[in-house]
Design a protein around this motif. Structure first.
Motif, PDB file in Angstrom:
ATOM      1  N   ARG A  10       0.840  -1.201   0.000  1.00 46.12           N
ATOM      2  CA  ARG A  10       0.000   0.000   0.000  1.00 46.12           C
ATOM      3  C   ARG A  10       0.877   1.254   0.000  1.00 46.12           C
ATOM      4  O   ARG A  10       0.626   2.210  -0.743  1.00 46.12           O
ATOM      5  N   ALA A  11       1.920   1.255   0.819  1.00 46.38           N
ATOM      6  CA  ALA A  11       2.830   2.406   0.853  1.00 46.38           C
ATOM      7  C   ALA A  11       3.523   2.588  -0.494  1.00 46.38           C
ATOM      8  O   ALA A  11       3.709   3.718  -0.959  1.00 46.38           O
ATOM      9  N   SER A  12       3.905   1.477  -1.135  1.00 40.52           N
ATOM     10  CA  SER A  12       4.536   1.569  -2.456  1.00 40.52           C
ATOM     11  C   SER A  12       3.603   2.238  -3.453  1.00 40.52           C
ATOM     12  O   SER A  12       4.031   3.070  -4.265  1.00 40.52           O
ATOM     13  N   ALA A  13       2.301   1.885  -3.398  1.00 42.80           N
ATOM     14  CA  ALA A  13       1.327   2.492  -4.302  1.00 42.80           C
ATOM     15  C   ALA A  13       1.251   3.996  -4.095  1.00 42.80           C
ATOM     16  O   ALA A  13       1.201   4.773  -5.056  1.00 42.80           O
ATOM     17  N   VAL A  14       1.276   4.431  -2.835  1.00 39.12           N
ATOM     18  CA  VAL A  14       1.185   5.866  -2.542  1.00 39.12           C
ATOM     19  C   VAL A  14       2.445   6.592  -3.000  1.00 39.12           C
ATOM     20  O   VAL A  14       2.371   7.665  -3.610  1.00 39.12           O
ATOM     21  N   TYR A  15       3.610   6.018  -2.709  1.00 44.78           N
ATOM     22  CA  TYR A  15       4.862   6.665  -3.118  1.00 44.78           C
ATOM     23  C   TYR A  15       4.977   6.749  -4.636  1.00 44.78           C
ATOM     24  O   TYR A  15       5.368   7.793  -5.178  1.00 44.78           O
ATOM     25  N   TYR A  16       4.650   5.663  -5.340  1.00 41.66           N
ATOM     26  CA  TYR A  16       4.685   5.716  -6.798  1.00 41.66           C
ATOM     27  C   TYR A  16       3.724   6.782  -7.313  1.00 41.66           C
ATOM     28  O   TYR A  16       4.008   7.472  -8.297  1.00 41.66           O
ATOM     29  N   SER A  17       2.573   6.923  -6.671  1.00 37.53           N
ATOM     30  CA  SER A  17       1.599   7.940  -7.087  1.00 37.53           C
ATOM     31  C   SER A  17       2.181   9.338  -6.974  1.00 37.53           C
ATOM     32  O   SER A  17       2.069  10.157  -7.898  1.00 37.53           O
ATOM     33  N   LEU A  18       2.813   9.635  -5.831  1.00 36.75           N
ATOM     34  CA  LEU A  18       3.379  10.970  -5.625  1.00 36.75           C
ATOM     35  C   LEU A  18       4.560  11.229  -6.552  1.00 36.75           C
ATOM     36  O   LEU A  18       4.687  12.314  -7.132  1.00 36.75           O
ATOM     37  N   VAL A  19       5.433  10.221  -6.719  1.00 40.93           N
ATOM     38  CA  VAL A  19       6.632  10.388  -7.543  1.00 40.93           C
ATOM     39  C   VAL A  19       6.257  10.585  -9.015  1.00 40.93           C
ATOM     40  O   VAL A  19       6.735  11.523  -9.671  1.00 40.93           O
ATOM     41  N   GLU A  20       5.398   9.712  -9.554  1.00 36.96           N
ATOM     42  CA  GLU A  20       5.044   9.803 -10.967  1.00 36.96           C
ATOM     43  C   GLU A  20       4.196  11.032 -11.270  1.00 36.96           C
ATOM     44  O   GLU A  20       4.344  11.648 -12.326  1.00 36.96           O
ATOM     45  N   THR A  21       3.314  11.399 -10.348  1.00 35.52           N
ATOM     46  CA  THR A  21       2.527  12.621 -10.553  1.00 35.52           C
ATOM     47  C   THR A  21       3.426  13.842 -10.522  1.00 35.52           C
ATOM     48  O   THR A  21       3.247  14.781 -11.310  1.00 35.52           O
ATOM     49  N   ALA A  22       4.409  13.852  -9.621  1.00 38.48           N
ATOM     50  CA  ALA A  22       5.363  14.958  -9.568  1.00 38.48           C
ATOM     51  C   ALA A  22       6.117  15.088 -10.887  1.00 38.48           C
ATOM     52  O   ALA A  22       6.264  16.188 -11.439  1.00 38.48           O
ATOM     53  N   LYS A  23       6.584  13.980 -11.430  1.00 39.75           N
ATOM     54  CA  LYS A  23       7.321  14.011 -12.693  1.00 39.75           C
ATOM     55  C   LYS A  23       6.462  14.550 -13.827  1.00 39.75           C
ATOM     56  O   LYS A  23       6.930  15.335 -14.650  1.00 39.75           O
ATOM     57  N   GLU A  24       5.188  14.127 -13.877  1.00 40.54           N
ATOM     58  CA  GLU A  24       4.292  14.578 -14.942  1.00 40.54           C
ATOM     59  C   GLU A  24       4.005  16.073 -14.862  1.00 40.54           C
ATOM     60  O   GLU A  24       3.661  16.699 -15.858  1.00 40.54           O
ATOM     61  N   ASN A  25       4.108  16.644 -13.664  1.00 42.65           N
ATOM     62  CA  ASN A  25       3.809  18.064 -13.477  1.00 42.65           C
ATOM     63  C   ASN A  25       5.064  18.923 -13.377  1.00 42.65           C
ATOM     64  O   ASN A  25       4.997  20.075 -12.927  1.00 42.65           O
ATOM     65  N   GLY A  26       6.212  18.368 -13.785  1.00 44.55           N
ATOM     66  CA  GLY A  26       7.442  19.152 -13.826  1.00 44.55           C
ATOM     67  C   GLY A  26       8.093  19.394 -12.489  1.00 44.55           C
ATOM     68  O   GLY A  26       8.867  20.349 -12.340  1.00 44.55           O
ATOM     69  N   LEU A  27       7.811  18.539 -11.497  1.00 42.54           N
ATOM     70  CA  LEU A  27       8.406  18.696 -10.171  1.00 42.54           C
ATOM     71  C   LEU A  27       9.553  17.723  -9.983  1.00 42.54           C
ATOM     72  O   LEU A  27       9.533  16.608 -10.513  1.00 42.54           O
ATOM     73  N   ASN A  28      10.535  18.147  -9.206  1.00 43.41           N
ATOM     74  CA  ASN A  28      11.627  17.257  -8.820  1.00 43.41           C
ATOM     75  C   ASN A  28      11.128  16.375  -7.680  1.00 43.41           C
ATOM     76  O   ASN A  28      10.812  16.869  -6.603  1.00 43.41           O
ATOM     77  N   PRO A  29      11.000  15.051  -7.883  1.00 47.89           N
ATOM     78  CA  PRO A  29      10.412  14.183  -6.853  1.00 47.89           C
ATOM     79  C   PRO A  29      11.097  14.277  -5.498  1.00 47.89           C
ATOM     80  O   PRO A  29      10.429  14.269  -4.462  1.00 47.89           O
TER      81      PRO A  29
END
Length: 534
Positions: free
Chosen positions: A459-478
């Motif tokens: 479950r934690a992996s799902a949340v972290y992947y969500s934040l990391v990949e969403t950050a990348k898509e929006n031009g943020l440094n993870p």
């Protein structure tokens, strides 16, 4: 005479049975040869599904479709020249990196002309740039909180007031983990696919004994306290969109109640489409692949969902319209083509099926910059007739159902009503490649860390992947983004900090400039070699 006639009939029956058996064996041999060719391509060949554009000539077109979104380029003849290349054009040193200048001069005693003995002066300079890497270093940040009391009250009163200086709350109480440390561990695992046991060795090389169990506990604790509220807010906003993409892949969880360690669990991904201003990518861990999981996740959502041919998506409620994926159709025809001998591939029906798909993708490239309304009109004008022609063609094919071509045809026919839906709305995509690209980072990571130990870890992996990949898509440094979250979240509402979890979302205006990646350094998402839809 009668006995001779009976023996002849039996002989004919035997011959007929032998011929039938030979035909069956020939089909089996052909099937096995197809499997061998596909297996060899997957093991030794390139993974690209690229085909030559000449295959579009199967339609006998006189010219390619004009790009409706791009003006005709002007052709200019230039004189042939040659250039010496010292490195690939993709290799580039950023201009904003700190620069360390080292000047190499002659010693004063050697600055004398070897001919006349006169003094030498600098007439020019030669420059060479090198990329120098300074390994990351760890430091201890010691917070010392001053506690104050009144001297006068200490002498004259039975009560002495005590005043403490403000101090930021830690990301995990009772731990020496800093926001930057947890952000580093998270990005190393969920962005760079470095398992915790490798990170443990890296810390050890720097003289820091930090066990993988401790790092795992930090990730799970920080996720439960600070990231899950952000995840839930992102989920709420995801369901407010009208066009989404979905996909799923397997994940192994060792200590899952009621299941063996070898059993399969699933990681689902749901994401926004191209029309969204701020992209959202959410992963959802579930113990199985039942259709109730996307239905529960998308509760409150109404609109279109791009998906593959998995029947679970087709059981979603009526307020959710499933849109099929032409990339899956193309892949099946492509595999059927690759299963044939090389000399038979160009003229095969499988190659023609690939060409039909390529033409549809090629049209989408022409419509890429059009507004949804105009894109819808062009699809009705150009794409719809081509789809009808494609289905008329496969309807007339006579193929064995168990061959690769037969499976490709059957898939296209069974998915027709889902595949045709993309031409009904200009916002929709021809394929579900957005979701497939979003699931790819998880698949790459899974090859390294192999499994999750517990459901809470998955479950934690799902949340972290969500934040990391969403950050990348929006031009943020993870890394910067997670470090900023872990600094802000424990101190919500305090002076100098944000007021709510909504302020921590990737699209928030509260995010400081240093968290963003400069546009010149952003990388485009990887696409399939043949892809034309984005």
């Amino acid at each position: 005479m009668k006995k001779q006639e009976i023996s002849v009939e039996k002989l004919l029956d035997i011959i007929e049975e032998k011929e039938r058996r030979i035909a069956e064996l020939e089909q089996q041999v052909q099937w096995f040869m197809e499997q061998i060719r596909l297996s060899k391509r997957k093991q030794f060949g390139v993974s690209s599904e690229q085909t030559k554009i000449e295959q579009l000539n199967l339609f006998n077109e006189d010219e390619e479709t004009h790009n409706l979104a791009v003006s005709e380029p002007q052709r200019i003849e230039v004189k042939t020249h040659y250039r010496k290349r010292t490195r690939l054009t993709t290799d580039k040193l950023p201009e904003d990196l700190p620069m360390e200048v080292i000047e190499h001069k002659l010693p004063e005693k050697d600055s004398i002309c070897p001919d006349c003995g006169g003094e030498l002066h600098t007439m020019g300079k030669e420059t060479r740039d090198e990329l120098k890497v300074i390994p990351a270093k760890a430091v201890i940040v010691r917070h010392i909180r001053h506690v104050y009391s009144c001297r006068n009250c200490e002498k004259t009163s039975d009560h002495t007031p005590i005043v403490k200086a403000d101090i930021p709350e830690p990301v995990i109480k009772g731990s020496f983990a800093s926001p930057e440390t947890i952000a580093h561990i998270a990005t190393q695992k969920f962005m760079m696919a470095s398992p915790l046991y490798r990170q443990e060795q890296e810390w050890k090389q720097n003289g820091i004994l930090l066990s993988r169990q401790t790092m795992s506990n930090w990730l799970i604790k920080a996720c439960e306290e600070w990231l899950e509220p952000i995840y839930e807010e992102m989920k709420k906003r995801l369901c407010e969109h009208e066009v989404l993409h979905a996909d799923e892949t397997i994940v192994q969880v060792l200590k899952e109640p009621g299941k063996s360690a070898q059993s399969k669990s699933y990681m689902w991904v749901f994401r926004t489409s191209g029309e969204a201003k701020h992209q959202i990518i959410l992963y959802d861990y579930q113990p199985d692949r039942k259709h109730i999981h996307p239905e529960e996740f998308l509760k409150g959502f109404s609109g279109y969902v791009h998906a593959d041919g998995y029947k679970g998506y087709h059981k979603l409620p009526e307020n959710i319209t499933v849109v099929g994926c032409w990339a899956h159709v193309r892949r099946k025809f492509f595999d059927a083509m690759e299963a044939l001998p090389k000399d038979k591939q160009p003229t095969s029906n499988a190659a023609k099926g690939v060409a039909y798909c390529d033409k549809l993708f090629h049209l989408e490239k022409q419509f890429a910059l059009l507004c949804p309304e105009n894109r819808l009109k062009e699809r009705e004008k150009q794409s719809k007739p081509l789809i009808d022609e494609f289905y008329d063609w496969i309807g007339k094919l006579s193929v064995l159902p168990k061959t690769h071509l037969g499976k490709a045809v059957q898939y296209a026919q069974s998915q027709r009503k889902y595949l045709e839906r993309y031409i009904t709305d200009g916002r929709l995509k021809i394929s579900n490649n957005r979701a497939e690209r979003s699931i790819k980072p998880f698949v790459i990571g899974r090859k390294n860390w192999l499994f999750s130990n517990t459901p809470s870890g998955a479950r934690a992996s799902a949340v972290y992947y969500s934040l990391v990949e969403t950050a990348k898509e929006n031009g943020l440094n993870p890394f910067e983004y997670l470090a900023w979250i872990f600094t802000q979240a424990p101190n919500l509402g305090k002076l100098g900090y944000v007021n709510s979890f909504a302020d921590l979302l990737p699209g928030s205006t509260k995010i400081p400039p240093n968290v963003f990646i400069p546009k010149s350094k952003r990388t485009e998402p990887e696409k399939y070699a043949w892809e034309e839809d984005e």
